[in-house]
Write a protein that holds these residues in place. Structure first.
Motif, PDB file in Angstrom:
ATOM      1  N   ASP A 171       0.992  -1.291   0.109  1.00 43.02           N
ATOM      2  CA  ASP A 171       0.006  -0.023   0.156  1.00 43.02           C
ATOM      3  C   ASP A 171       0.800   1.550  -0.162  1.00 43.02           C
ATOM      4  O   ASP A 171       1.099   1.904   1.215  1.00 43.02           O
ATOM      5  CB  ASP A 171      -0.899  -0.001   1.064  1.00 43.02           C
ATOM      6  N   GLY A 173       0.350   4.232  -1.065  1.00 43.03           N
ATOM      7  CA  GLY A 173      -0.473   5.414  -0.540  1.00 43.03           C
ATOM      8  C   GLY A 173      -0.249   5.608   1.025  1.00 43.03           C
ATOM      9  O   GLY A 173       0.281   6.685   1.667  1.00 43.03           O
ATOM     10  N   PHE A 174      -0.386   4.388   1.780  1.00 37.83           N
ATOM     11  CA  PHE A 174      -0.458   4.485   3.112  1.00 37.83           C
ATOM     12  C   PHE A 174       0.983   4.515   3.559  1.00 37.83           C
ATOM     13  O   PHE A 174       1.088   5.239   4.658  1.00 37.83           O
ATOM     14  CB  PHE A 174      -0.810   2.780   3.480  1.00 37.83           C
ATOM     15  N   GLY A 176       3.075   6.389   2.400  1.00 42.27           N
ATOM     16  CA  GLY A 176       3.200   7.752   2.191  1.00 42.27           C
ATOM     17  C   GLY A 176       2.623   8.540   3.638  1.00 42.27           C
ATOM     18  O   GLY A 176       3.269   9.536   4.214  1.00 42.27           O
TER      19      GLY A 176
END
Lengths: 300, 242
Positions: A171, A173-174, A176
């Motif tokens: 993941d 995005g997570f 980040g």
């Protein structure tokens, strides 16, 4: 018994076995992350991109020292990677096409350079063409040492950042949002991939190197649903195929190492796809069939 | 009081096409808030911009009065379910443990303590029995609850959720909204990208209506009125029943 004796005491065979096993473990581990991040083709582009680097390094130094050639290969691979990322982010060309362009252009350039080197009056160049399909029999202990150091360093980084790499692969995005830097981590993983490719160039060659990255990971995924186990199995598959392929190629002198390893890997992947305990087709089919038979008849 | 989120003059563009245009928005602390708007209104983009996941063309964003970089430890995030690969070789417990990675920091390894917290969070969403299940073998609703448990593990003061109710079963929807209300009642702020207009008044106490520009934002009863909805959706919601 003779083979085991030779593996320990025969200089060539020992180098070949050690080198190809190291390569198998390193590419097996890094291949898992490449496959899970859906970057299986990245390895193909990077290894093809390494060829002109090998040739230019040789032309600049007239040395076939493994360190010099590996640095050349790594630099060319990294330049290739930078161009791929640039094309992906700054143009509307899709990632697959970007990989295709870089792969073919760099490889074409490498073949041109190789031809130029071979046409020259240079006896020392003999053997550079082995970088195409690999020749494990030519491994010397210098190279094996370099492979062990580079590979060991790459594995050390993976061990250190295992949690971060897993999060990135699952993941991005997570990762980040949690404050881990996805661009940095992604770049680092690709850099490690280049390291794995570089140590495989002598043994497997630029053309088939990507199979060393992708195949063990794909086979391993069929046997487990846990990342740590997948990485372990993948390393084992890589080492096993690397070792056996290299030995076959040494004993049958005309078989280049790369193709021998890739054929073995192909067989392992096929068996895993069929019989793998986690995702294999056969168990899947049996499970479904059993479920179907176990369904109760609908009551009225 | 400093708002949980403060957005000023925010513009975001993909390939020169503006997705968000000059958005000003304050979301107060301690609210259960919805970002509502038609498809392509920039709802997901708005929360991704706040979280620093998409580059912004202009404007400024403050989270608890700070830039996101320094506030990220207090922020939780539940992405859209479709944004990850559910074939990934991992189980529910492991995914929930990822919610604790931020607290562990670089190089830190999850141990027994983290495992215990993750199990508690799975329990809160009714998923404890599935802790060791490979995530691809869970139903859509169960996957969404695992993601919710991961956000609970983050124990964040401000949590963003991107379409948590999309394609989930009724039990899951109830579990999610109960959990979010409990978070709000404990003083946390929750911001949800939401699609279903029917449930907005029942679920949320603060609404931001968005359609590239911000149409209106404020307490639900003041903002969620036909006039504003007409402006956000155009003529497309003539039969909204309340």
């Amino acid at each position: 018994m003779n083979l085991i004796h030779d593996l320990i005491f025969d200089y060539t065979l020992r180098n070949v076995a050690l080198g190809s096993a190291i390569l198998g473990v390193v590419s097996g581990v890094l291949g898992c992350f490449a496959v899970l991040r859906r970057q299986g083709l990245m390895g193909d582009a990077l290894s093809h991109a390494a060829l002109p680097g090998v040739c230019l390094a040789y032309m600049a130094t007239h040395s076939k020292s493994p360190v010099v050639l590996m640095i050349g290969a790594a630099l060319a691979g990294l330049i290739g990677m930078a161009i791929i990322l640039l094309v992906e982010r700054r143009t509307r060309i899709d990632p697959g096409s970007a990989l295709g362009i870089v792969l073919t252009v760099f490889f074409g350039f490498g073949v041109v350079l190789l031809t130029v080197i071979q046409k020259g009056n240079d006896a020392n160049q003999a053997g550079l063409d082995k970088f195409l399909f690999g020749q494990a029999a030519a491994l010397v202990s210098d190279q094996v040492t370099t492979m062990a150091i580079v590979g060991g360093a790459a594995l050390f980084v993976v061990g250190l950042l295992y949690k971060e790499f897993k999060l990135l692969a699952f993941d991005t995005g997570f990762a980040g949002v949690l404050g881990f830097r996805p661009h940095f981590l992604g770049g680092l993983l690709t850099g490690l991939l280049v390291a794995a490719i570089v140590i495989g160039l002598n043994t497997v060659g630029v053309i088939l190197m990507s199979a060393m990255l992708v195949a063990p990971a794909c086979a391993a995924r069929q046997w487990t649903n846990r990342l740590s186990a997948m990485i372990g199995i993948s390393a084992l598959v890589g080492a096993l195929a690397g070792l056996s392929g290299a030995i076959i190629s040494v004993l049958q002198e005309r078989v280049p190492t790369g193709p021998a390893i890739v054929l073995l890997l192909g067989a392992i992947v096929a068996i895993s796809l069929l019989f793998g305990s986690a995702e294999g087709w056969v168990w899947d089919w049996i499970r479904r069939r059993r479920n179907r038979l176990a369904l109760p008849e609908p009551s009225r | 009081m400093i708002p949980a989120i403060s957005v000023r003059d925010l513009t975001v563009a993909y390939d020169e096409k503006p997705v968000l245009w000059d958005v000003d928005l304050d979301i107060p602390e301690g609210t259960l808030s919805a970002i509502v708007g038609p498809n392509g209104a920039g709802k997901s983009t708005l929360i991704k911009a706040i979280l620093g996941l998409v580059p912004i063309a202009a404007g400024s964003i403050r989270v608890f009065g700070e830039p996101y970089r320094t506030a990220h430890e207090r922020v939780g995030y539940v992405p859209q379910r479709g944004s990850v690969d559910w074939d990934f070789p991992t189980d529910a417990l492991d995914v929930v443990t990822m919610g604790l990675y931020g607290r562990l920091g670089w190089f830190g390894r999850p141990g027994r303590q983290e495992r215990r917290i993750a199990l508690e969070c799975l329990d809160k969403v009714g998923m404890r029995d599935y802790a060791r299940r490979q995530i691809g073998q869970l139903s859509g609703g169960q996957q969404q609850r695992v993601f919710l448990a991961r956000a609970l593990a983050q124990d964040a003061a401000l949590t963003f959720m991107d379409e948590p109710f999309a394609g989930v079963d009724a039990t899951t929807e109830q579990t999610i909204i109960d959990t979010l209300k409990a978070l709000r009642d404990a003083g946390k702020t929750v911001v949800v990208v939401h699609h279903d207009l029917d449930t907005v008044p029942r679920y949320f106490d603060f609404v931001a209506l968005l359609n590239v520009r911000l149409i209106a934002a404020g307490p639900t009863e003041a903002v969620f009125v036909p006039d504003n909805l007409q402006r956000a959706y155009g003529g497309k919601i003539a039969f909204l029943h309340r």
